[in-house]
Design a protein around this motif. Structure first.
Motif, PDB file in Angstrom:
ATOM      1  N   ALA A 154      75.039 -54.329 -10.136  1.00 60.52           N
ATOM      2  CA  ALA A 154      76.332 -53.827  -9.684  1.00 60.52           C
ATOM      3  C   ALA A 154      77.273 -55.014  -9.503  1.00 60.52           C
ATOM      4  O   ALA A 154      76.846 -56.094  -9.096  1.00 60.52           O
ATOM      5  CB  ALA A 154      76.175 -53.081  -8.366  1.00 60.52           C
ATOM      6  N   VAL A 155      78.546 -54.804  -9.826  1.00 59.86           N
ATOM      7  CA  VAL A 155      79.532 -55.883  -9.716  1.00 59.86           C
ATOM      8  C   VAL A 155      80.753 -55.378  -8.946  1.00 59.86           C
ATOM      9  O   VAL A 155      81.251 -54.287  -9.202  1.00 59.86           O
ATOM     10  CB  VAL A 155      79.983 -56.381 -11.107  1.00 59.86           C
ATOM     11  N   ILE A 156      81.190 -56.181  -7.978  1.00 62.55           N
ATOM     12  CA  ILE A 156      82.482 -55.945  -7.322  1.00 62.55           C
ATOM     13  C   ILE A 156      83.418 -57.033  -7.826  1.00 62.55           C
ATOM     14  O   ILE A 156      83.131 -58.225  -7.705  1.00 62.55           O
ATOM     15  CB  ILE A 156      82.386 -56.007  -5.786  1.00 62.55           C
ATOM     16  N   PHE A 157      84.534 -56.623  -8.412  1.00 63.89           N
ATOM     17  CA  PHE A 157      85.454 -57.564  -9.030  1.00 63.89           C
ATOM     18  C   PHE A 157      86.787 -57.522  -8.289  1.00 63.89           C
ATOM     19  O   PHE A 157      87.452 -56.492  -8.240  1.00 63.89           O
ATOM     20  CB  PHE A 157      85.661 -57.192 -10.508  1.00 63.89           C
ATOM     21  N   ILE A 158      87.171 -58.649  -7.705  1.00 59.27           N
ATOM     22  CA  ILE A 158      88.420 -58.761  -6.955  1.00 59.27           C
ATOM     23  C   ILE A 158      89.458 -59.453  -7.825  1.00 59.27           C
ATOM     24  O   ILE A 158      89.203 -60.526  -8.372  1.00 59.27           O
ATOM     25  CB  ILE A 158      88.225 -59.597  -5.665  1.00 59.27           C
ATOM     26  N   THR A 159      90.641 -58.842  -7.955  1.00 52.47           N
ATOM     27  CA  THR A 159      91.679 -59.470  -8.761  1.00 52.47           C
ATOM     28  C   THR A 159      93.033 -58.850  -8.456  1.00 52.47           C
ATOM     29  O   THR A 159      93.119 -57.748  -7.901  1.00 52.47           O
ATOM     30  CB  THR A 159      91.374 -59.332 -10.265  1.00 52.47           C
ATOM     31  N   ASP A 187      82.399 -47.485  -1.939  1.00 53.19           N
ATOM     32  CA  ASP A 187      81.070 -47.189  -2.457  1.00 53.19           C
ATOM     33  C   ASP A 187      80.855 -47.934  -3.764  1.00 53.19           C
ATOM     34  O   ASP A 187      81.749 -47.967  -4.617  1.00 53.19           O
ATOM     35  CB  ASP A 187      80.898 -45.691  -2.708  1.00 53.19           C
ATOM     36  N   VAL A 188      79.669 -48.533  -3.907  1.00 54.02           N
ATOM     37  CA  VAL A 188      79.315 -49.247  -5.131  1.00 54.02           C
ATOM     38  C   VAL A 188      77.937 -48.758  -5.572  1.00 54.02           C
ATOM     39  O   VAL A 188      77.025 -48.635  -4.747  1.00 54.02           O
ATOM     40  CB  VAL A 188      79.270 -50.780  -4.911  1.00 54.02           C
ATOM     41  N   TYR A 189      77.804 -48.492  -6.883  1.00 52.56           N
ATOM     42  CA  TYR A 189      76.550 -47.965  -7.415  1.00 52.56           C
ATOM     43  C   TYR A 189      75.922 -48.960  -8.395  1.00 52.56           C
ATOM     44  O   TYR A 189      76.618 -49.744  -9.040  1.00 52.56           O
ATOM     45  CB  TYR A 189      76.793 -46.626  -8.117  1.00 52.56           C
ATOM     46  N   HIS A 190      74.603 -48.898  -8.486  1.00 54.32           N
ATOM     47  CA  HIS A 190      73.860 -49.776  -9.400  1.00 54.32           C
ATOM     48  C   HIS A 190      74.392 -49.647 -10.826  1.00 54.32           C
ATOM     49  O   HIS A 190      74.681 -48.548 -11.296  1.00 54.32           O
ATOM     50  CB  HIS A 190      72.367 -49.418  -9.391  1.00 54.32           C
ATOM     51  N   GLY A 191      74.531 -50.788 -11.486  1.00 57.82           N
ATOM     52  CA  GLY A 191      74.915 -50.807 -12.886  1.00 57.82           C
ATOM     53  C   GLY A 191      76.381 -50.564 -13.157  1.00 57.82           C
ATOM     54  O   GLY A 191      76.788 -50.485 -14.316  1.00 57.82           O
ATOM     55  N   ASP A 231      77.343 -37.630 -10.837  1.00 53.81           N
ATOM     56  CA  ASP A 231      76.006 -37.680 -11.437  1.00 53.81           C
ATOM     57  C   ASP A 231      74.984 -38.002 -10.355  1.00 53.81           C
ATOM     58  O   ASP A 231      75.017 -39.059  -9.733  1.00 53.81           O
ATOM     59  CB  ASP A 231      75.998 -38.768 -12.527  1.00 53.81           C
ATOM     60  N   GLY A 232      74.033 -37.075 -10.147  1.00 54.07           N
ATOM     61  CA  GLY A 232      73.031 -37.271  -9.118  1.00 54.07           C
ATOM     62  C   GLY A 232      72.101 -38.434  -9.395  1.00 54.07           C
ATOM     63  O   GLY A 232      71.375 -38.876  -8.516  1.00 54.07           O
ATOM     64  N   ARG A 233      72.105 -38.933 -10.630  1.00 58.74           N
ATOM     65  CA  ARG A 233      71.221 -40.046 -10.978  1.00 58.74           C
ATOM     66  C   ARG A 233      71.785 -41.389 -10.526  1.00 58.74           C
ATOM     67  O   ARG A 233      71.098 -42.397 -10.559  1.00 58.74           O
ATOM     68  CB  ARG A 233      70.980 -40.071 -12.485  1.00 58.74           C
ATOM     69  N   ARG A 234      73.054 -41.434 -10.149  1.00 57.75           N
ATOM     70  CA  ARG A 234      73.638 -42.691  -9.691  1.00 57.75           C
ATOM     71  C   ARG A 234      73.010 -43.101  -8.372  1.00 57.75           C
ATOM     72  O   ARG A 234      72.812 -42.285  -7.472  1.00 57.75           O
ATOM     73  CB  ARG A 234      75.153 -42.547  -9.521  1.00 57.75           C
ATOM     74  N   SER A 235      72.696 -44.374  -8.272  1.00 55.11           N
ATOM     75  CA  SER A 235      72.028 -44.899  -7.083  1.00 55.11           C
ATOM     76  C   SER A 235      72.971 -45.846  -6.356  1.00 55.11           C
ATOM     77  O   SER A 235      73.369 -46.878  -6.893  1.00 55.11           O
ATOM     78  CB  SER A 235      70.741 -45.625  -7.503  1.00 55.11           C
TER      79      SER A 235
END
Length: 362
Positions: free
Chosen positions: A220-225, A34-38, A2-6
């Motif tokens: 944006a959330v990075i979740f380590i587990t 890579d991590v995107y907003h939301g 999706d080109g709308r992903r930032s």
């Protein structure tokens, strides 16, 4: 795609080692992320796979014997004027990085008790970041502290603000840590095993809280587990890490229901099922992870991989695409490789997951 992903984080070829008395430990061996907003991105793998070391580079948290050998971490955010800016976090000074931390990047650690200062009240600890990054003072500062504790579901707020960390339960302390992390409305929240030290009931509540906040604020959330059950509940995208490298990545649905790397097969097979026969033994991956002091030749998982090919022991596999959002670094995906079926036990486990209605984010 999706080109709308930032995109907010673009990590490329990150390599991190540690000097020890026995030699150099190659903890992270060329990670791309890579991590995107939301969106919520999970990094999962066994202890020692390099998950925490990888994300701590975003925060600039390094030990005295740590060596960053290579890599870039581009972070995109908006400055006070609302102008988009992209910086390489690896090239920022400590002062520049401190300005970004709290205001744009925040982190929730594993043990809430060690994350809080035992000599300071909860209000004072909440106020610290606000004073550093905002103009709030006096009544406005106090009101923001109340708002934050209310956001994370703490009751009897005035009393809690005057409390010290040891006077709160483990779950309540973790809520406070999350409130502190969210105090300046960051764009990126990093959660490093935030529920490990909590009992199962409190774990579920904290996960629900993180999801609720993420959806409400659009961060944006990075979740380590290492807990795949947690990943199924929170992640949009999943990165499976082994021996310092990401070996498979895709949407949560792709990784859980159509895994392609033998290591991912092993992880998913070892997940307990609520419908499992009590007499049945839980699957375990045989062998041990490689000694990261030694140079790794070929696929690091090869010695533990029952489906390993001869080439696995001599040449590292590239990332083979499965779909636009899904790839795995295994020679089994090479067109020349013999066809290997997913283990029957795992097929049954995936079918059980679907029947159990386990929530997997698409």
């Amino acid at each position: 795609m999706d080109g709308r992903r930032s995109r907010i984080v673009r990590m490329r070829n990150l390599k991190v080692s540690f000097k020890t008395a026995n030699g150099c430990v190659h903890a992270v061996r060329g990670v791309n992320l890579d991590v995107y907003h939301g969106e919520t991105v999970a990094i999962v793998g066994e202890s020692g796979s390099g998950k925490s070391v990888t994300v701590k580079q975003i925060m600039g948290i390094r030990s005295h014997n740590e060596i960053v050998e290579d890599g870039t971490i581009e972070f995109t955010y908006k400055d006070k004027e609302g102008t988009p800016k992209t910086v390489d976090l690896m090239k920022l000074s400590d002062r520049e990085l401190t300005q970004l931390k709290g205001s744009h990047i925040a982190m929730v650690f594993q043990d809430p008790l060690t994350s809080l200062d035992p000599t300071m009240t909860i209000e004072r600890q909440l106020a610290e970041s606000l004073i550093l990054h905002t103009d709030l003072r006096g009544e406005a500062l106090h009101a923001r502290c109340i708002e934050l504790l209310d956001m994370v579901g703490i009751t009897d707020i005035e009393a809690r603000l005057k409390s010290y960390p040891h006077q709160l339960s483990g779950g309540m302390r973790q809520r406070v840590v999350i409130a502190i992390a969210l105090s300046c409305n960051p764009d990126l929240l990093i959660c490093d095993e935030p529920t490990t030290a909590l009992d199962v009931t409190i774990q579920a509540r904290i996960l629900e809280l993180i999801l609720e906040v993420q959806r409400k604020l659009g961060i944006a959330v990075i979740f380590i587990t290492h807990n795949l059950g947690v990943v199924a509940k929170v992640a949009d995208f999943v990165n499976v890490m082994y021996a310092g490298k990401i070996v498979e990545a895709g949407t949560a649905e792709e990784v859980f229901f159509d895994p392609r790397h033998p290591y991912t097969w092993g992880l998913l097979s070892s997940m307990p099922s609520v419908n499992a026969d009590r007499s049945s033994r839980l699957y375990t991956i045989k062998g041990n992870p490689p000694n990261m002091l030694n140079e790794i030749t070929g696929d690091a998982f090869a010695p533990r991989n029952p489906f390993a090919l001869d080439i696995d022991f001599v040449k590292e596999p590239p990332a083979f695409p499965v779909s636009e959002t899904h790839w795995a670094a295994t020679w089994l995906l090479d067109p020349r490789a013999p066809h290997v079926e997913m283990p029957q036990q795992l097929r049954e486990r995936i079918a059980a997951m679907k029947e159990e209605g386990e929530e997997v984010q698409a």
